[in-house]
Design an enzyme around this catalytic site. Structure first.
Site, PDB file in Angstrom:
ATOM      1  N   ASP A 273      -3.240  -6.682   8.624  1.00  0.00           N
ATOM      2  CA  ASP A 273      -2.888  -7.689   9.640  1.00  0.00           C
ATOM      3  C   ASP A 273      -4.098  -8.383  10.255  1.00  0.00           C
ATOM      4  O   ASP A 273      -4.081  -8.743  11.434  1.00  0.00           O
ATOM      5  CB  ASP A 273      -2.014  -7.082  10.752  1.00  0.00           C
TER       6      ASP A 273
ATOM      7  N   ASN B 170      -1.968  -0.498  12.521  1.00  0.00           N
ATOM      8  CA  ASN B 170      -2.548  -1.464  11.590  1.00  0.00           C
ATOM      9  C   ASN B 170      -3.579  -0.849  10.654  1.00  0.00           C
ATOM     10  O   ASN B 170      -4.380  -1.563  10.050  1.00  0.00           O
ATOM     11  CB  ASN B 170      -3.179  -2.634  12.365  1.00  0.00           C
TER      12      ASN B 170
ATOM     13  N   LYS C  38      -5.504  -0.850  15.858  1.00  0.00           N
ATOM     14  CA  LYS C  38      -4.722   0.269  16.386  1.00  0.00           C
ATOM     15  C   LYS C  38      -4.187   1.054  15.194  1.00  0.00           C
ATOM     16  O   LYS C  38      -4.197   0.550  14.056  1.00  0.00           O
ATOM     17  CB  LYS C  38      -3.570  -0.225  17.261  1.00  0.00           C
ATOM     18  N   PRO C  39      -3.719   2.286  15.401  1.00  0.00           N
ATOM     19  CA  PRO C  39      -3.256   3.096  14.276  1.00  0.00           C
ATOM     20  C   PRO C  39      -2.129   2.459  13.471  1.00  0.00           C
ATOM     21  O   PRO C  39      -2.002   2.703  12.275  1.00  0.00           O
ATOM     22  CB  PRO C  39      -2.797   4.398  14.948  1.00  0.00           C
TER      23      PRO C  39
ATOM     24  N   VAL D 291       0.856  -1.179   0.000  1.00  0.00           N
ATOM     25  CA  VAL D 291       0.000   0.000   0.000  1.00  0.00           C
ATOM     26  C   VAL D 291       0.893   1.230   0.000  1.00  0.00           C
ATOM     27  O   VAL D 291       1.661   1.453   0.944  1.00  0.00           O
ATOM     28  CB  VAL D 291      -0.930   0.019   1.234  1.00  0.00           C
TER      29      VAL D 291
ATOM     30  N   ASP E 158      -6.492  -6.751  17.093  1.00  0.00           N
ATOM     31  CA  ASP E 158      -5.393  -5.817  17.336  1.00  0.00           C
ATOM     32  C   ASP E 158      -5.580  -4.536  16.513  1.00  0.00           C
ATOM     33  O   ASP E 158      -4.662  -4.070  15.849  1.00  0.00           O
ATOM     34  CB  ASP E 158      -4.053  -6.474  17.007  1.00  0.00           C
TER      35      ASP E 158
END
Length: 222
Positions: free
Chosen positions: A91, A79, A76-77, A31, A74
Site C-alpha cells: 500500500d 500493511n 503499520k502491521p 502475496v 501509513d
C-alpha cells in the site's frame, strides 16, 4: 505512477493504476502468507530475533522508497505481509492517493494540506498536527511504533480514543520499551525510543541510519 516504480524485494509493487466507471483501482501481486497484524493478534509480542528481522526488512523497503522521493504515510502491521521468512510492505502511496482524490483543490489540483493522513496509533506528531512539511521521517516514527508493538504486544498509547491518541502522539512521552519488555537488548530499546522522538530532527534521519543501528544492536547482542 510513483508507487509502480518501486521494484524492491521488500515492497509489494503496484502493477497498474486504472479507472473503471469513474472509480480508480490498483492491481498488485498476490502475496501468499499473512499480514503482520494477523501474526500479532495470534501471538502478541514476538521473539527478539524475529522483531529485528521484520524491522530490518521494512527499513530496507523504506530506504529504497525514500531514496526515490516516495513516503508511505501509513506504516503499520496491517500493511506488512509475511511470506517465506521475509516481510514486505504494501500500500505505498495508496492512502495519500485516496485522500487526495477526495480533496480536490482550486483549479482541479489535488491537495491534502490541512488534513491528517495515517492511522492514529502509528501517526507521527507532525502528521497528527497536519503539518504540510511532513516528510519521510514520519515513516520512521511509525516504524518505531510498530517495533514497540512487536516487542510488547501493544502500541505505546494503546486503548485510547483516536482523538486522545493523536494528542498523546504530539505531547506524551511513551513508557520505555525496556520497562515493558525487560529482555529487549539495550541497543535495540534505545533505537526504538529514538524513533519515537517527537521532533523529527531527534530521530534517525534516514532508514539507512536505522539499518546501521540494527546492525550495531545485533553485534552487541551476540
Amino acid at each position: 505512477q510513483l508507487a509502480a516504480g518501486l521494484q524492491h524485494p521488500h515492497i509489494v509493487p503496484v502493477l497498474s493504476a486504472r479507472e473503471s466507471a469513474g472509480l480508480p483501482f490498483f492491481t498488485m501481486p498476490f502475496v501468499e502468507g499473512e499480514s503482520l497484524r494477523t501474526r500479532l493478534t495470534r501471538e502478541g509480542g514476538l521473539p527478539i530475533r524475529e522483531v529485528v528481522t521484520i524491522v530490518r526488512d521494512v527499513a530496507r523497503g523504506l530506504a529504497f522508497a525514500h531514496a526515490r522521493g516516495v513516503v508511505h504515510r501509513d506504516i503499520k502491521p496491517d500493511n506488512v505481509l509475511l511470506a517465506q521468512g521475509s516481510a514486505t510492505v504494501t500500500d505505498f502511496g495508496v492512502a495519500k492517493a485516496l485522500s487526495s482524490a477526495r480533496h480536490p483543490g482550486p483549479g482541479g489540483t489535488l491537495t491534502v494540506v490541512g488534513s491528517s493522513l495515517g492511522t492514529p496509533s502509528y501517526m507521527a506528531p507532525e502528521q497528527a498536527a497536519a503539518d504540510p512539511d511532513t516528510d519521510h521521517r514520519a515513516d520512521l516514527y511509525a516504524l518505531g511504533v510498530m517495533a514497540y508493538e512487536l516487542l510488547t504486544g501493544q502500541t505505546p498509547f494503546h486503548g485510547r480514543s483516536p482523538r486522545a491518541l493523536m494528542a498523546a502522539q504530539m505531547a506524551e512521552r511513551p513508557e520505555s520499551v525496556a520497562d515493558r519488555r525487560p529482555d529487549t537488548p539495550p541497543a535495540l530499546a534505545a533505537l526504538v525510543m529514538k524513533l519515537l522522538e517527537k521532533d523529527p530532527a531527534d530521530r534517525p534521519q534516514s532508514a539507512d541510519e536505522v539499518l546501521a543501528a540494527l546492525d550495531t544492536a545485533d553485534a552487541r547482542s551476540e
